[in-house]
Design an enzyme around this catalytic site. Structure first.
Site, mmCIF file in Angstrom:
data_model
loop_
_atom_site.group_PDB
_atom_site.id
_atom_site.type_symbol
_atom_site.label_atom_id
_atom_site.label_comp_id
_atom_site.label_asym_id
_atom_site.label_seq_id
_atom_site.Cartn_x
_atom_site.Cartn_y
_atom_site.Cartn_z
ATOM 1 N N GLU A 192 79.944 22.458 58.377
ATOM 2 C CA GLU A 192 79.785 22.112 59.884
ATOM 3 C C GLU A 192 80.996 21.028 60.048
ATOM 4 O OE1 GLU A 192 76.055 20.874 61.387
ATOM 5 O OE2 GLU A 192 75.091 23.024 61.148
ATOM 6 N N GLU A 317 72.499 28.592 57.728
ATOM 7 C CA GLU A 317 71.472 27.927 57.999
ATOM 8 C C GLU A 317 70.780 28.260 59.315
ATOM 9 O OE1 GLU A 317 72.218 23.572 58.630
ATOM 10 O OE2 GLU A 317 73.622 23.603 56.748
HETATM 11 O O1 AHR Z 1 69.833 21.547 57.834
HETATM 12 C C1 AHR Z 1 69.818 20.387 58.621
HETATM 13 C C2 AHR Z 1 71.267 19.975 59.131
HETATM 14 O O2 AHR Z 1 71.472 20.749 59.942
HETATM 15 C C3 AHR Z 1 72.372 20.251 58.110
HETATM 16 O O3 AHR Z 1 72.557 19.034 57.039
HETATM 17 C C4 AHR Z 1 73.477 20.429 58.879
HETATM 18 O O4 AHR Z 1 74.333 21.226 58.328
HETATM 19 C C5 AHR Z 1 72.749 20.901 60.160
HETATM 20 O O5 AHR Z 1 73.552 20.273 61.432
#
Ligand code: AHR
Length: 513
Positions: A192, A317
């Site tokens: 990110e 994610e």
């Molecule tokens: O999964 C929780 C958080 O969500 C992670 O650390 C981040 O990459 C995302 O914003």
């Protein structure tokens, strides 16, 4: 009361039901569903690692080198193919050299993203990679680009991958007790980076990526076993991000591009994980269905630059995100897991399967005690969540051949809003057994589905179902098996036509021979 003739009743029954049809071309499959679509994610966040996977020297919980054995057993049954670590946002604050060598000599740090708790670095590179070996899962390491250096990431690659004695890093590895390299293939170049990983603009990051990737050197000459570098990807619908990655990074230094998307109702007003209304459920389903559009649109951009689909899309994610459980630390993201989560999982995995030509890894956030976890722990006890059971039922798709499928689903309607009620995917495994996974997200209505199997002769169907009386139902430490898969009796086959009755909010996996 006036009686309707039977024929009229049947006519209305026909037009109000059986709007759902699926056609599967059983002899036309070509793309393989990469097993890594069933991947997971473990961050130094809340109770995922500490008091989750890792219990250190807690003698009350059976463990090997501090790793909980009940969790390992449960995850082995899932066939977890790949595990991403150490973050998330944590990754861009993590300095891997702090997590090697004697544990009592390791420095501590503050985990600034997740509650400002002290991270004592007792779970580090060796602990994670050895745990992946116990699990039989490939590791996927997220490198620190936001606050690290090119040298630091380049050293990490050498430390875990290079041949014994070939340079200072493998020598250091051996001094720390591990002679042979782990040969880690998958590497994230930051996480990110548009946000917690450095607040970079895409053009700037593309240059930074090129610099980092240049020094991430391979570990052997085997062409089939090359390092796989993944550019930090877009936040949901930031299509320009993917465009710039594909345009500005030379393709010989880019093996994958990531994408993150969470099914969250509203970042400022999420919803309780267990006490939600049908409207909140519907909105979560809408956010989860949005993954289909995201994958299609990001893939179209990738197709423009890479028509042969050499570069993979990693949805590294994904999952549902709600309010934390009452009384728990707000920064630890601990949430319960209900039939709503089973719907998210079933539907999203169908989307990934159906886009197996481009989606070659996905990592559910996060394995233990965080967000849409598959395992929750409380001291000596663990529970398996509805999401766990969906992942387990679906693991028959891992490395199977995706079958082309056309679906016509009627709508789940709430007020003025509508969503397709039924989602599906199908695959053929190595012994030519077909599996069809079906989800009915409708909170109130059963769905009858006709499945036309074209191309091969089939005569037998069996199946398993995950369902429950209420959408809000979940497993607890007191009643751990309230929700678990059961034998499914709602399918029949005749002359290559399958008839399936899917109860409201249920997930079914059929085996057809
Ligand atoms: O999964 C929780 C958080 O969500 C992670 O650390 C981040 O990459 C995302 O914003």
């Amino acid at each position: 009361m006036k009686k309707f003739p039977l024929i009229i009743f049947l006519f209305f029954a026909c037009i109000t039901q059986a709007q759902n049809t699926i056609v599967i071309q059983t002899d036309q499959g070509h793309d393989i569903i990469n097993r890594n679509i069933y991947g997971h994610f473990a961050e130094h966040l809340g109770r995922c690692i500490y008091d989750g996977f890792y219990v250190g020297d807690n003698k009350k919980i059976p463990n090997k080198d501090g790793i909980r054995l009940d969790i390992i057993d449960a995850l082995k049954k899932l066939k977890v193919p790949v595990l991403r670590w150490p973050g998330g946002c944590f990754a861009d604050t993590y300095h891997w050299k702090d997590g090697i060598g004697p544990k009592d000599k390791r420095p501590s740090m503050l985990n600034v993203w997740w509650g400002g708790v002290t991270e004592n670095n007792s779970f580090g590179t060796h602990d994670f990679l050895n745990m992946c070996e116990m699990l039989g899962a490939a590791p996927y390491l997220a490198g620190n680009v936001g606050s690290g250096t090119v040298q630091e990431l380049s050293d990490w690659v050498k430390y875990v991958n290079h041949k014994p004695g070939s340079s200072p890093m493998p020598i250091l590895r051996e001094q720390n007790g591990r002679k042979e390299p782990w040969n880690v293939k998958y590497w994230g170049v930051g996480n990110e980076v548009w946000g917690c990983g450095g607040n970079m603009k895409p053009e700037y990051y593309a240059n930074v990526y090129r610099q980092y990737a240049t020094f991430m050197t391979d570990w052997n000459d085997n062409k089939n076993d090359k390092i796989f570098r993944v550019a930090s990807g877009a936040n949901s619908s930031d299509y320009n991000w993917t465009e710039v990655m594909m345009r500005d990074i030379p393709h010989e230094m880019l093996e994958g591009v990531a994408l993150h998307h969470y099914a969250v109702i509203d970042w400022n007003k999420k919803s309780s994980a267990t006490e939600f209304t049908e409207q909140e459920y519907f909105t979560t389903m809408k956010r989860a269905w949005y993954m289909e559009e995201l994958v299609q649109k990001h893939s179209t951009i990738m197709d423009k630059y890479d028509p042969k689909k050499k570069i993979a899309l990693f949805v590294d994610e994904w999952g549902g995100w709600y309010d934390v459980e009452p009384g728990t630390n707000g920064a630890f993201l601990y949430q319960q897991n209900t039939m709503r989560d089973a719907m998210i999982a079933g539907m999203t995995l169908n989307i990934f399967n159906n886009h197996a030509d481009r989606v070659r890894m996905a990592n559910l956030a996060q394995t233990v005690n965080v967000l849409q976890a598959v395992v929750l722990t409380k001291e000596e006890k663990i529970i398996l969540t509805p999401t766990y059971h969906v992942m387990e039922m679906y693991n028959v798709h891992q490395d199977a051949t995706l079958l082309p499928l056309a679906i016509k689903s009627d709508m789940y309607q709430l007020g003025e809003e509508k969503l397709p009620a039924v989602s599906a995917s199908a695959s053929l495994d190595k012994s030519k057994v077909m599996h069809i996974s079906l989800v009915n997200i409708d909170a109130g209505k059963e769905r009858e589905i006709s499945v036309d199997l074209r191309g091969t002769k089939y005569s037998a169907v069996t199946g398993r179902i995950l369902s429950s009386a209420k959408l809000q139902d979940h497993n607890t430490f007191e009643i751990p098996d309230k929700i678990k898969p059961a034998v499914f009796k709602g399918a029949s086959i005749s002359g290559n036509m399958l008839k399936v009755k899917l109860p409201p909010f249920s997930v079914v996996v059929l085996e057809v021979k």
